[in-house]
Design a protein around this motif. Structure first.
Motif, PDB file in Angstrom:
ATOM      1  N   SER A 216      34.048 -87.317  49.959  1.00  0.00           N
ATOM      2  CA  SER A 216      35.049 -86.923  50.943  1.00  0.00           C
ATOM      3  C   SER A 216      34.403 -86.477  52.244  1.00  0.00           C
ATOM      4  O   SER A 216      35.004 -86.578  53.303  1.00  0.00           O
ATOM      5  CB  SER A 216      35.936 -85.814  50.395  1.00  0.00           C
ATOM      6  OG  SER A 216      35.183 -84.624  50.224  1.00  0.00           O
ATOM      7  N   MET A 217      33.157 -86.002  52.164  1.00  0.00           N
ATOM      8  CA  MET A 217      32.423 -85.621  53.372  1.00  0.00           C
ATOM      9  C   MET A 217      31.545 -86.765  53.867  1.00  0.00           C
ATOM     10  O   MET A 217      30.853 -86.613  54.866  1.00  0.00           O
ATOM     11  CB  MET A 217      31.534 -84.415  53.098  1.00  0.00           C
ATOM     12  CG  MET A 217      32.287 -83.166  52.793  1.00  0.00           C
ATOM     13  SD  MET A 217      31.249 -81.707  52.760  1.00  0.00           S
ATOM     14  CE  MET A 217      29.806 -82.219  51.893  1.00  0.00           C
ATOM     15  N   THR A 218      31.540 -87.884  53.161  1.00  0.00           N
ATOM     16  CA  THR A 218      30.666 -89.033  53.432  1.00  0.00           C
ATOM     17  C   THR A 218      29.215 -88.586  53.581  1.00  0.00           C
ATOM     18  O   THR A 218      28.498 -89.009  54.472  1.00  0.00           O
ATOM     19  CB  THR A 218      31.108 -89.830  54.678  1.00  0.00           C
ATOM     20  OG1 THR A 218      30.993 -89.011  55.831  1.00  0.00           O
ATOM     21  CG2 THR A 218      32.524 -90.354  54.538  1.00  0.00           C
ATOM     22  N   SER A 219      28.784 -87.723  52.656  1.00  0.00           N
ATOM     23  CA  SER A 219      27.449 -87.146  52.712  1.00  0.00           C
ATOM     24  C   SER A 219      26.601 -87.684  51.567  1.00  0.00           C
ATOM     25  O   SER A 219      26.721 -87.240  50.418  1.00  0.00           O
ATOM     26  CB  SER A 219      27.529 -85.621  52.636  1.00  0.00           C
ATOM     27  OG  SER A 219      26.252 -85.070  52.540  1.00  0.00           O
ATOM     28  N   THR A 220      25.723 -88.614  51.889  1.00  0.00           N
ATOM     29  CA  THR A 220      24.841 -89.185  50.879  1.00  0.00           C
ATOM     30  C   THR A 220      23.840 -88.157  50.374  1.00  0.00           C
ATOM     31  O   THR A 220      23.462 -88.174  49.201  1.00  0.00           O
ATOM     32  CB  THR A 220      24.106 -90.411  51.452  1.00  0.00           C
ATOM     33  OG1 THR A 220      25.065 -91.279  52.042  1.00  0.00           O
ATOM     34  CG2 THR A 220      23.372 -91.164  50.372  1.00  0.00           C
ATOM     35  N   ALA A 221      23.422 -87.238  51.230  1.00  0.00           N
ATOM     36  CA  ALA A 221      22.497 -86.187  50.798  1.00  0.00           C
ATOM     37  C   ALA A 221      23.156 -85.294  49.748  1.00  0.00           C
ATOM     38  O   ALA A 221      22.511 -84.888  48.769  1.00  0.00           O
ATOM     39  CB  ALA A 221      22.058 -85.360  52.001  1.00  0.00           C
ATOM     40  N   THR A 222      24.437 -85.004  49.918  1.00  0.00           N
ATOM     41  CA  THR A 222      25.156 -84.206  48.926  1.00  0.00           C
ATOM     42  C   THR A 222      25.289 -84.975  47.620  1.00  0.00           C
ATOM     43  O   THR A 222      25.178 -84.388  46.532  1.00  0.00           O
ATOM     44  CB  THR A 222      26.546 -83.813  49.471  1.00  0.00           C
ATOM     45  OG1 THR A 222      26.380 -83.164  50.721  1.00  0.00           O
ATOM     46  CG2 THR A 222      27.283 -82.907  48.520  1.00  0.00           C
ATOM     47  N   LEU A 223      25.490 -86.271  47.695  1.00  0.00           N
ATOM     48  CA  LEU A 223      25.530 -87.093  46.489  1.00  0.00           C
ATOM     49  C   LEU A 223      24.201 -87.013  45.752  1.00  0.00           C
ATOM     50  O   LEU A 223      24.165 -86.851  44.527  1.00  0.00           O
ATOM     51  CB  LEU A 223      25.853 -88.551  46.827  1.00  0.00           C
ATOM     52  CG  LEU A 223      25.717 -89.538  45.669  1.00  0.00           C
ATOM     53  CD1 LEU A 223      26.712 -89.221  44.562  1.00  0.00           C
ATOM     54  CD2 LEU A 223      25.878 -90.956  46.165  1.00  0.00           C
TER      55      LEU A 223
ATOM     56  N   ILE B  40      30.351 -92.120  40.588  1.00  0.00           N
ATOM     57  CA  ILE B  40      31.710 -92.627  40.391  1.00  0.00           C
ATOM     58  C   ILE B  40      32.682 -91.905  41.318  1.00  0.00           C
ATOM     59  O   ILE B  40      33.485 -92.528  42.018  1.00  0.00           O
ATOM     60  CB  ILE B  40      32.126 -92.486  38.914  1.00  0.00           C
ATOM     61  CG1 ILE B  40      31.211 -93.350  38.038  1.00  0.00           C
ATOM     62  CG2 ILE B  40      33.584 -92.863  38.711  1.00  0.00           C
ATOM     63  CD1 ILE B  40      31.325 -93.068  36.565  1.00  0.00           C
ATOM     64  N   GLY B  41      32.603 -90.573  41.322  1.00  0.00           N
ATOM     65  CA  GLY B  41      33.475 -89.795  42.201  1.00  0.00           C
ATOM     66  C   GLY B  41      33.229 -90.108  43.664  1.00  0.00           C
ATOM     67  O   GLY B  41      34.163 -90.189  44.473  1.00  0.00           O
ATOM     68  N   TYR B  42      31.962 -90.302  44.025  1.00  0.00           N
ATOM     69  CA  TYR B  42      31.603 -90.615  45.410  1.00  0.00           C
ATOM     70  C   TYR B  42      32.216 -91.939  45.833  1.00  0.00           C
ATOM     71  O   TYR B  42      32.796 -92.045  46.922  1.00  0.00           O
ATOM     72  CB  TYR B  42      30.081 -90.675  45.528  1.00  0.00           C
ATOM     73  CG  TYR B  42      29.551 -90.868  46.921  1.00  0.00           C
ATOM     74  CD1 TYR B  42      29.369 -89.786  47.768  1.00  0.00           C
ATOM     75  CD2 TYR B  42      29.220 -92.132  47.401  1.00  0.00           C
ATOM     76  CE1 TYR B  42      28.866 -89.941  49.046  1.00  0.00           C
ATOM     77  CE2 TYR B  42      28.722 -92.309  48.677  1.00  0.00           C
ATOM     78  CZ  TYR B  42      28.547 -91.208  49.493  1.00  0.00           C
ATOM     79  OH  TYR B  42      28.059 -91.369  50.756  1.00  0.00           O
ATOM     80  N   SER B  43      32.110 -92.944  44.966  1.00  0.00           N
ATOM     81  CA  SER B  43      32.627 -94.269  45.325  1.00  0.00           C
ATOM     82  C   SER B  43      34.146 -94.276  45.444  1.00  0.00           C
ATOM     83  O   SER B  43      34.711 -95.060  46.194  1.00  0.00           O
ATOM     84  CB  SER B  43      32.173 -95.319  44.311  1.00  0.00           C
ATOM     85  OG  SER B  43      32.721 -95.043  43.035  1.00  0.00           O
ATOM     86  N   VAL B  44      34.821 -93.380  44.746  1.00  0.00           N
ATOM     87  CA  VAL B  44      36.278 -93.285  44.854  1.00  0.00           C
ATOM     88  C   VAL B  44      36.680 -92.588  46.155  1.00  0.00           C
ATOM     89  O   VAL B  44      37.599 -93.011  46.849  1.00  0.00           O
ATOM     90  CB  VAL B  44      36.860 -92.541  43.632  1.00  0.00           C
ATOM     91  CG1 VAL B  44      38.318 -92.185  43.846  1.00  0.00           C
ATOM     92  CG2 VAL B  44      36.688 -93.374  42.377  1.00  0.00           C
TER      93      VAL B  44
END
Length: 139
Positions: free
Chosen positions: A53-60, A74-78
């Motif tokens: 939701s923050m479009t933050s790859t570092a957080t992922l 999975i949650g990130y891609s949704v």
């Protein structure tokens, strides 16, 4: 220029705004974890939704490291597409609501439409060497 950057980070106003940003991110994480718990979503998926939701790859990446599995992906891609289009839609609807007035500036297309093709070609051929030199400059 560098001085203003560090002043913005470490100055009185910078510390205030950085603290405000930290509080906003921590509050967002708390809301995401609370809603995930309330709706029975796995913690890994919830962390991925928060990162997306923050479009933050570092957080992922941090969520992947903490969880030790691929659930956050999975949650990130949704959530990622919504994190991308919601700010755009928000700006669009706010401009429809507020209807700001922007000054009108002449652009190249109006200049080209107002002149004959012969005039445009003459201007381009005259200025082409200068335009090419400007385009080939390295910063």
């Amino acid at each position: 220029m560098a001085g203003s950057f560090f002043e913005g980070m470490a100055g009185a106003a910078g510390r205030k705004y950085n603290l405000l940003a930290l509080v906003a991110v921590v509050a967002s994480l708390a809301v995401a974890l609370g809603l995930g718990q309330a709706f029975g979503v796995k913690v890994g998926h919830t962390l991925g939704i928060f990162a997306g939701s923050m479009t933050s790859t570092a957080t992922l990446q941090a969520a992947l490291d903490v969880m030790g599995n691929k659930e956050p992906s999975i949650g990130y891609s949704v959530a990622y597409p919504f994190g991308c289009d919601r700010p755009i839609l928000c700006i669009y609807f706010m401009t429809q609501l507020v209807k700001p007035k922007f000054p009108v500036k002449a652009n190249a297309s109006t200049w080209v439409r107002s002149r004959s093709a012969k005039t445009v070609l003459a201007a381009l051929s005259t200025n082409l060497p200068r335009i090419c030199r400007l385009g080939s400059r390295r910063p």
